[in-house]
Design an enzyme around this catalytic site. Sequence first.
Site, PDB file in Angstrom:
ATOM      1  CD  GLU A  31       6.575  12.483  31.846  1.00 26.18           C
ATOM      2  OE1 GLU A  31       7.526  12.919  32.488  1.00 26.18           O
ATOM      3  OE2 GLU A  31       6.690  12.019  30.700  1.00 26.18           O
TER       4      GLU A  31
ATOM      5  CG  ASP B 142       7.827  16.713  33.069  1.00 24.98           C
ATOM      6  OD1 ASP B 142       8.007  17.944  33.075  1.00 24.98           O
ATOM      7  OD2 ASP B 142       8.446  15.950  32.310  1.00 24.98           O
TER       8      ASP B 142
ATOM      9  CG  HIS C 189      41.369  16.026  31.702  1.00 24.61           C
ATOM     10  ND1 HIS C 189      41.431  16.920  30.670  1.00 24.61           N
ATOM     11  CD2 HIS C 189      40.822  16.682  32.739  1.00 24.61           C
ATOM     12  CE1 HIS C 189      40.934  18.074  31.069  1.00 24.61           C
ATOM     13  NE2 HIS C 189      40.557  17.950  32.310  1.00 24.61           N
TER      14      HIS C 189
ATOM     15  CB  CYS D 270      12.043   6.946  36.446  1.00 27.56           C
ATOM     16  SG  CYS D 270      10.850   7.655  35.315  1.00 27.56           S
TER      17      CYS D 270
HETATM   18  C1  PEP Z   1      10.177  13.208  35.055  1.00 28.20           C
HETATM   19  O1  PEP Z   1       9.488  14.056  34.486  1.00 28.20           O
HETATM   20  O2  PEP Z   1      10.096  12.951  36.273  1.00 28.20           O
HETATM   21  C2  PEP Z   1      11.169  12.444  34.288  1.00 28.20           C
HETATM   22  C3  PEP Z   1      11.833  11.446  34.836  1.00 28.20           C
HETATM   23  O3  PEP Z   1      11.406  12.835  33.013  1.00 28.20           O
HETATM   24  P1  PEP Z   1      12.372  14.064  32.625  1.00 28.20           P
HETATM   25  O4  PEP Z   1      12.988  14.588  33.890  1.00 28.20           O
HETATM   26  O5  PEP Z   1      13.356  13.542  31.657  1.00 28.20           O
HETATM   27  O6  PEP Z   1      11.387  15.032  32.018  1.00 28.20           O
HETATM   28 MG    MG Z   2       9.408  14.139  32.306  1.00 26.75          MG
END
Ligand code: PEP
Ligand code: MG
Length: 848
Positions: free
Chosen positions: A706, A730, A460, A777
């Site tokens: 989202e 989401d 490791h 993101c």
């Molecule tokens: C998303 O919903 O795109 C996001 C970045 O949040 P998570 O994946 O943590 O729900």
């Molecule tokens: Mg999300």
Amino acid sequence: MIGLVLVSHSATLARGVLELAQQMSQGRVPLAAAGGIDDPSDPIGTDPMRVVTALESIADEADDIIVMMDLGSALMSAEMALEFTPPELSSRVHLCSAPLVEGSLAIVASAAAGASVDVVLNEAKQALVSKAEQLGDKQQPDTTSEPSPAEDEPDARPVTTWQFTVPNALGLHARPIARLMQTLGGFQAEVRLSKDGLAALATSMSQLARLNAKQGDELTVEIRGDDTDHALAALHAFVDDNLGDPVRSSIQADATSSSEDVSLQASPQNGTSSQAEGFLSGLAASPGIAIAPAFWLDVVMPDPAELALAQTDPAERDRLRLAMNQAARDLGSLALSVGGDEAGIFEAQALMLTDPELLQMLDSNLAQGKGTLFAWVLTINELAAGYDGLENDYLRARASDVYDIGIRVLRLMDASVLRPPLPTQPVIVLARELTPSQTVQLDTSLVRGIVTEAGSTTSHSAILARSLGIPAVVGVGDGLQAAVNKADVALDGDRGQVWLSLTETVRDGLEQAASTWQASKDAELAASLAPAVTTDDTEIAIHANIASSYEATKSAQQGAHGVGLFRSEFLFMDRTKAPSEAEQYDAYAAAIHAFDANFEDAPITIRTLDVGGDKPLDYLKIPTEDNPFLGWRGLRYCLETPDLFKTQLRALCRASALGNVQVMFPMVSTPSEVRKAMSMVREVQTDLARENIPFNPNMPLGVMIEVPAAVWHMTEIAELVDFVSIGTNDLCQYIMAADRGNTRVASLADPFDPAVLRAIAHTADAAHAAGIKISMCGEMAGDPDATALLIGLGIDTLSMSTPRIAKVKAVIRELEMAQVKQLATEVLELPSAAEVREHIQQAAVTTS
Ligand code: PEP
Ligand code: MG
């Protein structure tokens, strides 16, 4: 008073029985539930630590505590929990064999009526009688028809056997063993694996490891018990899944067992000295060339004989159990902060600490009465010797994991018995062998290289050295310590060569090779660190998605110019209560400092707690919901739990005094939620100002987009906030009404679907109309096939997991804004995801 603890594989079941018992006892019986495990992706299982917590939670109220369990590993967890409980408490605990539901209700009924513990236990055991009578079942439950086998008695239960060939390149090594134990942990059936006449219970990590099962070996499985068929089916699936290891084309590639693919070049003369050439040959464990003074890192366990006392103090046993308990928790946190593939190293070590074989050895060594430190060191040595003797390199390397947990516990018990001085200037670390914890704790700015006498490329520490980018050679054989003086030593991590003394010619050659290596490394790094600018000079900000400060460091080193999403909920996982303000502040501060060296004032976007949905947290007591993704999650939960939320906001506001912290709220549906969250931030800032605690009053506040409702509220939301970031994971599931975790509908949840793309376009347009920046993101942001389109749609910042950064930056450097805008306009008119993808591909062909 008699209390009751309910242990079940399912947190829901434990809570359900608790609810029934509460109703029956009307507050006269202290109750606690210990169900499930802390693994959001697979929460079914039992955890001794949860049982300990449950016992402790009612220990003050109850004179005696009865523990009821469902089956299989629940029994083992309950028994193990007693090992971790001080004798004062464990002597008051009674494990009861009665059936969970009927037994528990019988217990609360009689305990609430004031019966003695013996009577209550007897009532529990008779609990099925009335049910049997009512159903006209003449026979009493026959508990003897399937006796649990004693170790030395033949087992009379019917046995199902199956044979399989070990499919994965590394064989049944630590991580597959941990996964196997988890796979079978939920079944009542007893499972044994055997190879060449040597058998191992599937509940013992050490026994399984000692089977030394390599790729291609035939293993025989024997299963006995009620749910044999289900356990066998689970085992089939586990084997079909390559024991959970990635399927790779060759053992050589697999031997890295790391997310970082490097070519390992084993030297033909491992461990031998090639004095003619003036170097020692070892195994090339991590590429690169280094020249620096040697530093001997002493990592040996103390000699047990030096620790032996005249007798064992019983209170010391409790301290040892607590230290083991603490070490397991620390390893859990370390796994969390290391993240990625490397986390499995520490998870497997945590599992070793509860291995029944280790506990049994420890008990017998404690029985020698020579003190707990003596017994602990002896146990570790014995356990490590079991691995040391194996033929398989990978398993033999696990001996250092055993020493690592040994040292970890010793450090908690009495650090003075260990002597680990650390380097204070640039050095090449020489050691007998490095443990994983020692490797990750090395200061990468000072350690130029690592050379170990023992170890293999799959130990490791070698895996971690590669992930930390430290050149390393392992397995050079004995005698390194004697060579340590103030002079420089050198290593070539690509060839597995080590020079303990340098002639001028050798030094010149190595320095030249080192500077070539450094130059190519610098060029690679410069490309990944340089900004992502299109051919017509538009810079697209590239940020990282992280879950820990360790990942922040990695991402800063690999080209992220900031953090676009710090998933703060990971700080809340694998624990029994929420992190304090100070703990959170430290984690956020560490992420800020990770960027200090490379990018001044880098934005660190920290998302407030996003639990619920697919991320439940037991101790937050979010009730089970029929539709958790549509339920009490993210900001909805935080707004209604102000104490928890304000603790996090205080930590975030305080961290804003250290750097460019941006706070982002998840799972927003309406502008009014945003207003409430912002006013809570203002309340916290007012408190801090009153307490004279520094913070940035202009800390940017933003939201994740989202939820479709938020898309269509964008005009108003954009007026309230400083930035928005689209979470496509989401957003896509809610727009397409396709559960993000359900593989059946995965093809529907396609972010390239024009319905999703039009929502993204609308969000970007509304953000720009309000004069604020827009990020993305979700996973789509790191997909190089989507890069041109997203920039064309107007996304200013792309935030992604670190390994994706270099590729996405390279794609951006080929793009021209006019072309990507045209692409976006064309794509928005298309009718399906398939046509969008095809169009993007064709456009890429014509632009190149
Ligand atoms: C998303 O919903 O795109 C996001 C970045 O949040 P998570 O994946 O943590 O729900
Ligand atoms: Mg999300």
